[in-house]
Design a protein around this motif. Structure first.
Motif, PDB file in Angstrom:
ATOM      1  N   VAL A  74       0.832  -1.210   0.000  1.00 30.47           N
ATOM      2  CA  VAL A  74       0.000   0.000   0.000  1.00 30.47           C
ATOM      3  C   VAL A  74       0.866   1.259   0.000  1.00 30.47           C
ATOM      4  O   VAL A  74       0.627   2.203  -0.746  1.00 30.47           O
ATOM      5  CB  VAL A  74      -0.948  -0.032   1.224  1.00 30.47           C
ATOM      6  CG1 VAL A  74      -1.599   1.314   1.443  1.00 30.47           C
ATOM      7  CG2 VAL A  74      -2.008  -1.110   1.031  1.00 30.47           C
ATOM      8  N   MET A  75       1.896   1.247   0.823  1.00 29.75           N
ATOM      9  CA  MET A  75       2.784   2.417   0.887  1.00 29.75           C
ATOM     10  C   MET A  75       3.772   2.446  -0.282  1.00 29.75           C
ATOM     11  O   MET A  75       4.218   3.501  -0.697  1.00 29.75           O
ATOM     12  CB  MET A  75       3.531   2.451   2.222  1.00 29.75           C
ATOM     13  CG  MET A  75       2.667   2.934   3.361  1.00 29.75           C
ATOM     14  SD  MET A  75       2.148   4.657   3.095  1.00 29.75           S
ATOM     15  CE  MET A  75       0.876   4.810   4.341  1.00 29.75           C
TER      16      MET A  75
ATOM     17  N   GLY B  62       0.840  -2.600   9.504  1.00 29.04           N
ATOM     18  CA  GLY B  62       0.388  -1.230   9.765  1.00 29.04           C
ATOM     19  C   GLY B  62       0.763  -0.296   8.636  1.00 29.04           C
ATOM     20  O   GLY B  62       1.866   0.255   8.618  1.00 29.04           O
ATOM     21  N   GLN B  63      -0.123  -0.126   7.668  1.00 27.33           N
ATOM     22  CA  GLN B  63       0.145   0.817   6.576  1.00 27.33           C
ATOM     23  C   GLN B  63      -1.032   1.790   6.471  1.00 27.33           C
ATOM     24  O   GLN B  63      -0.910   2.957   6.829  1.00 27.33           O
ATOM     25  CB  GLN B  63       0.417   0.074   5.263  1.00 27.33           C
ATOM     26  CG  GLN B  63       1.691  -0.789   5.377  1.00 27.33           C
ATOM     27  CD  GLN B  63       2.312  -1.191   4.060  1.00 27.33           C
ATOM     28  OE1 GLN B  63       2.033  -0.641   3.017  1.00 27.33           O
ATOM     29  NE2 GLN B  63       3.210  -2.173   4.107  1.00 27.33           N
ATOM     30  N   MET B  64      -2.193   1.303   6.054  1.00 30.23           N
ATOM     31  CA  MET B  64      -3.337   2.203   5.894  1.00 30.23           C
ATOM     32  C   MET B  64      -3.845   2.709   7.237  1.00 30.23           C
ATOM     33  O   MET B  64      -4.446   3.789   7.315  1.00 30.23           O
ATOM     34  CB  MET B  64      -4.436   1.474   5.120  1.00 30.23           C
ATOM     35  CG  MET B  64      -5.464   2.369   4.473  1.00 30.23           C
ATOM     36  SD  MET B  64      -4.744   3.744   3.587  1.00 30.23           S
ATOM     37  CE  MET B  64      -4.695   3.104   1.931  1.00 30.23           C
ATOM     38  N   VAL B  65      -3.573   1.965   8.297  1.00 32.22           N
ATOM     39  CA  VAL B  65      -4.038   2.387   9.622  1.00 32.22           C
ATOM     40  C   VAL B  65      -3.509   3.784   9.978  1.00 32.22           C
ATOM     41  O   VAL B  65      -4.202   4.584  10.615  1.00 32.22           O
ATOM     42  CB  VAL B  65      -3.653   1.323  10.701  1.00 32.22           C
ATOM     43  CG1 VAL B  65      -2.156   1.253  10.903  1.00 32.22           C
ATOM     44  CG2 VAL B  65      -4.363   1.607  12.018  1.00 32.22           C
TER      45      VAL B  65
ATOM     46  N   ILE C 174     -11.899   0.243  13.442  1.00 36.17           N
ATOM     47  CA  ILE C 174     -11.003  -0.924  13.404  1.00 36.17           C
ATOM     48  C   ILE C 174     -10.461  -1.044  11.980  1.00 36.17           C
ATOM     49  O   ILE C 174     -11.231  -0.991  11.021  1.00 36.17           O
ATOM     50  CB  ILE C 174     -11.752  -2.231  13.769  1.00 36.17           C
ATOM     51  CG1 ILE C 174     -12.373  -2.116  15.164  1.00 36.17           C
ATOM     52  CG2 ILE C 174     -10.814  -3.437  13.697  1.00 36.17           C
ATOM     53  CD1 ILE C 174     -13.309  -3.283  15.507  1.00 36.17           C
ATOM     54  N   VAL C 175      -9.152  -1.198  11.869  1.00 39.24           N
ATOM     55  CA  VAL C 175      -8.541  -1.320  10.538  1.00 39.24           C
ATOM     56  C   VAL C 175      -7.852  -2.686  10.423  1.00 39.24           C
ATOM     57  O   VAL C 175      -6.686  -2.830  10.782  1.00 39.24           O
ATOM     58  CB  VAL C 175      -7.539  -0.174  10.266  1.00 39.24           C
ATOM     59  CG1 VAL C 175      -7.022  -0.247   8.830  1.00 39.24           C
ATOM     60  CG2 VAL C 175      -8.169   1.186  10.532  1.00 39.24           C
ATOM     61  N   PRO C 176      -8.574  -3.693   9.928  1.00 41.45           N
ATOM     62  CA  PRO C 176      -7.904  -4.970   9.690  1.00 41.45           C
ATOM     63  C   PRO C 176      -7.097  -4.891   8.391  1.00 41.45           C
ATOM     64  O   PRO C 176      -7.622  -4.462   7.361  1.00 41.45           O
ATOM     65  CB  PRO C 176      -9.068  -5.961   9.558  1.00 41.45           C
ATOM     66  CG  PRO C 176     -10.267  -5.144   9.223  1.00 41.45           C
ATOM     67  CD  PRO C 176     -10.000  -3.709   9.565  1.00 41.45           C
TER      68      PRO C 176
ATOM     69  N   GLN D 231      -5.750  -1.071  15.310  1.00 40.88           N
ATOM     70  CA  GLN D 231      -5.100  -1.816  14.230  1.00 40.88           C
ATOM     71  C   GLN D 231      -5.329  -3.304  14.431  1.00 40.88           C
ATOM     72  O   GLN D 231      -5.216  -3.807  15.552  1.00 40.88           O
ATOM     73  CB  GLN D 231      -3.605  -1.489  14.285  1.00 40.88           C
ATOM     74  CG  GLN D 231      -2.768  -2.225  13.287  1.00 40.88           C
ATOM     75  CD  GLN D 231      -1.282  -1.897  13.471  1.00 40.88           C
ATOM     76  OE1 GLN D 231      -0.911  -1.066  14.308  1.00 40.88           O
ATOM     77  NE2 GLN D 231      -0.449  -2.569  12.717  1.00 40.88           N
ATOM     78  N   GLN D 232      -5.654  -4.000  13.362  1.00 38.64           N
ATOM     79  CA  GLN D 232      -5.713  -5.466  13.425  1.00 38.64           C
ATOM     80  C   GLN D 232      -4.804  -6.018  12.333  1.00 38.64           C
ATOM     81  O   GLN D 232      -5.012  -5.749  11.151  1.00 38.64           O
ATOM     82  CB  GLN D 232      -7.155  -5.968  13.248  1.00 38.64           C
ATOM     83  CG  GLN D 232      -7.278  -7.445  13.558  1.00 38.64           C
ATOM     84  CD  GLN D 232      -8.718  -7.955  13.513  1.00 38.64           C
ATOM     85  OE1 GLN D 232      -9.621  -7.253  13.082  1.00 38.64           O
ATOM     86  NE2 GLN D 232      -8.913  -9.185  13.953  1.00 38.64           N
ATOM     87  N   THR D 233      -3.817  -6.760  12.762  1.00 40.33           N
ATOM     88  CA  THR D 233      -2.749  -7.185  11.856  1.00 40.33           C
ATOM     89  C   THR D 233      -2.808  -8.678  11.591  1.00 40.33           C
ATOM     90  O   THR D 233      -3.059  -9.455  12.509  1.00 40.33           O
ATOM     91  CB  THR D 233      -1.386  -6.823  12.506  1.00 40.33           C
ATOM     92  OG1 THR D 233      -1.177  -5.432  12.310  1.00 40.33           O
ATOM     93  CG2 THR D 233      -0.232  -7.571  11.892  1.00 40.33           C
ATOM     94  N   LEU D 234      -2.576  -9.057  10.339  1.00 37.16           N
ATOM     95  CA  LEU D 234      -2.398 -10.479  10.019  1.00 37.16           C
ATOM     96  C   LEU D 234      -1.330 -10.566   8.934  1.00 37.16           C
ATOM     97  O   LEU D 234      -1.504 -10.005   7.852  1.00 37.16           O
ATOM     98  CB  LEU D 234      -3.727 -11.092   9.539  1.00 37.16           C
ATOM     99  CG  LEU D 234      -3.711 -12.618   9.375  1.00 37.16           C
ATOM    100  CD1 LEU D 234      -3.621 -13.326  10.731  1.00 37.16           C
ATOM    101  CD2 LEU D 234      -4.956 -13.103   8.643  1.00 37.16           C
TER     102      LEU D 234
END
Lengths: 271, 377
Positions: free
Chosen positions: B123-124, B337-340, B330-332, B355-358
């Motif tokens: 994303v970044m 962690g980019q768009m969050v 909530i940002v899954p 942030q929700q990370t996977l």
């Protein structure tokens, strides 16, 4: 002074050019322009592409469709241009480092495809614009800003490389023989396929200064004196040829050209 | 009559590009994007288009830009490592204002990473991958139908704004098969780049119309002579080191996108009007997120869904407008962690951003997002 017939091909509003006084690149540009005029090309149907470096600033001065791309990548841009519009005549002007170091991969693949582009390599054995670093054509023993003790890497023979990879026209001359340069470039433009014209030139400010040949005229004389025509070179021993520049035409063959092959593929598919 | 197809995401994307008028593809094989190249190699010759498999990713974007300079709508497609290789020439397309579409079917990284597994780790890279300032337009499909539709949008935006447009697909979407409704070709609105209306002698290649800050673009072979360079240039396309000319160019290319952001930005919402918790997901993740939101609603929780379709420019205003009732977003994401961080920036501290990370190469299960929703309500 340029010959009057090439004046329509010059963007004089963009002058003065960035090349150092005495630089060999102007001789090559003039030879290219004379070749384009002689082959009857129109500027608006001609693309001059280049990468990055002193030589690669040439398209800015030529009043045609011109594109100054990224370092080493001009042949890849030119490939897209030619394939998308086969009507265009394409001359790709490159420096030695641009063509054979960062752009080496594109160079061999353009030759392999035998795509109808004329590559004019201005080989001055050095990276001039960035301050005289060694290139893949810096002779062994020559000094460069990144070879302060003398270069130790064997250098590329660009014509052999092009021939081995499949180019259908390959020739070499020097800026000491501008009329021969013009003749080879003209033949390259007329050849339907990938043409490589290597022109040995010089960078007196970066290469010459470090290697005790700081004057342009001495560089031109040096290129003239080192030149050996191919026919003569064939009778000479390897040791005699060590420091020489073999000039002439090395490949002239008629092999399938990529864009024409693709046109046929389209016809086949579309019936 | 619209047709119904059962397509893979990558195939739908290629078909969308063809429907948009794409007639050139330069590519290099890379998993999980290769079906785009395969489809184009088959379909382009039928439409008098040109396909070329170049020697590497760098060459393939270079050829794509070159083709666009002749006036052809041009596409290249890749995945993570290939997208990294394309970045330098992507910068040239921004600088020289050459419309192209670049697809990145995201896979796990960094490096070779997880070629066959999903991620959202680029994303970044899409926003800031190339060096130098530039205005990015990046679209993110969530369904195979959208792979088709956003390919058309991407070409329309690229042509209108004269710059690269990126499509961020992902491995799951690329390889998933779904029903696609294909509209009749004459019902698809297409945009073509502005052509110069002046004679060749009056053509100033980078003189922008003040109405939209976008210069008209002649194609090589159209009878015009002009210069294209990656160097910062003046209106004539010639390199410049003059401060006012540099600034004029830099600010104009940022402005041409910023002032029309409302035309560019697309987003999707559900159950958001009274939502106390918003789940913000994009790409494949958005579908899992929506499923979790619906379950949470059914269980009586005030939960809503917000999906940016345009990731860049980020829909700040559009998200902010939804934050009156919300306390938490909530940002899954399938990254660390980019768009969050964009969500945090856009929310200006008005809500808590969770942030929700996977990053294990898999997609969230709805139950995992539901769990997170329950934690915060």
């Amino acid at each position: 002074m340029p010959r009057p017939e090439v004046m329509d091909w010059l963007r004089t509003r963009f002058f003065p050019h960035i090349w150092c006084p005495g630089c060999g690149h102007g001789i090559i540009m003039h030879a290219i322009l004379r070749s384009l005029v002689d082959t009857g090309k129109k500027p608006e149907e001609t693309v001059i592409a280049s990468g990055i470096g002193c030589s690669s600033r040439m398209p800015g001065y030529i009043d045609a469709c011109t594109v100054h791309t990224t370092h080493g990548r001009s042949l890849a841009f030119a490939t897209g241009i030619k394939l998308a519009n086969p009507e265009l005549t394409i001359v790709d002007v490159m420096g030695d480092g641009d063509c054979s170091a960062i752009g080496g991969n594109h160079f061999i693949h353009a030759a392999r495809r035998n795509i109808d582009i004329t590559a004019v390599i201005m080989n001055n054995n050095i990276y001039g614009m960035t301050g005289g670093q060694s290139s893949p054509t810096t002779p062994i023993g020559a000094k460069a800003s990144t070879a302060p003790y003398g270069a130790i890497e064997p250098n590329f023979n660009l014509c052999e490389l092009a021939a081995g990879a499949g180019a259908s026209y390959v020739a070499r001359s020097t800026v000491a023989q501008p009329n021969i340069c013009e003749k080879y470039i003209k033949k390259g433009i007329e050849n339907k396929g990938f043409s490589v014209v290597e022109i040995m030139t010089f960078c007196h400010t970066q290469f010459g200064r470090r290697n005790k040949i700081p004057k342009p005229v001495d560089n031109i004389n040096r290129l003239r004196d080192k030149s050996v025509p191919k026919a003569k070179a064939e009778k000479m021993a390897a040791e005699e040829l060590q420091d020489k520049i073999v000039t002439g035409e090395f490949v002239e063959k008629d092999t399938p050209e990529f864009v024409a092959e693709y046109e046929q593929l389209i016809e086949r598919v579309r019936g | 009559m619209p047709k119904t197809e059962f397509w893979q995401g990558n195939v739908a994307l290629a078909q969308g590009a063809l429907a948009a008028g794409c007639r050139f593809f330069g590519g290099y094989p890379i998993t999980p994007s290769s079906e785009i190249a395969e489809t184009m190699s088959k379909e382009l010759p039928k439409r008098d288009g040109r396909f070329i498999q170049m020697e590497d990713e760098i060459a393939s974007i270079a050829a794509t830009i070159g083709a666009s300079l002749t006036g052809k709508k041009s596409l290249t497609a890749t995945s993570g490592p290939g997208f990294s290789l394309k970045q330098e020439n992507l910068g040239l397309a921004y600088q020289a204002e050459v419309p192209i579409v670049v697809v990145d079917v995201m896979r796990g990284g960094p490096s070779t990473g997880l070629p066959t597994k999903i991620s959202q780790q680029d994303v970044m890279q899409a926003r800031w991958g190339t060096h130098g300032d530039h205005a990015t337009i990046a679209l993110c499909p969530s369904s195979v139908q959208e792979c088709y539709e956003l390919a058309i949008d991407a070409f329309n935006l690229a042509e209108r704004f004269r710059q690269p447009v990126i499509i961020l697909s992902d491995e799951v979407l690329g390889h998933m098969r779904e029903r696609v409704i294909v509209p009749e070709s004459d019902s698809i609105a297409l945009v073509d780049r502005k052509k110069p209306e002046v004679s060749p002698s009056d053509f100033v290649p980078y003189k922008a119309d003040p109405k939209d800050d976008i210069p008209a673009m002649a194609g090589f072979g159209d009878g015009y002579r002009w210069h294209v360079t990656g160097l910062t240039h003046n209106e004539w396309g010639f390199p410049t080191n003059k401060a006012p000319e540099i600034e004029q160019k830099m600010l104009r290319v940022m402005r041409k996108v910023e002032r029309f952001r409302d035309d560019i930005i697309k987003y999707d919402t559900e159950s958001i009007e009274d939502a106390e918790v918003i789940v913000l997901g994009y790409g494949s993740v958005a579908r899992t997120g929506l499923s979790a939101v619906r379950e949470a609603r059914a269980a009586g929780h005030k939960v809503g869904y917000f999906r940016p379709v345009t990731l860049w420019p980020f829909p700040d205003k559009e998200l902010q407008a939804q934050l009156d009732t919300a306390k938490t977003v909530i940002v899954p994401e399938l990254n660390c962690g980019q768009m969050v961080h964009e969500v945090e920036r856009a929310s200006c501290g008005r809500v808590e951003v969770v942030q929700q990370t996977l990053v294990n190469g898999e997609l969230f299960k709805p139950s995992e997002i539901l769990e997170k929703i329950k934690e915060v309500v």
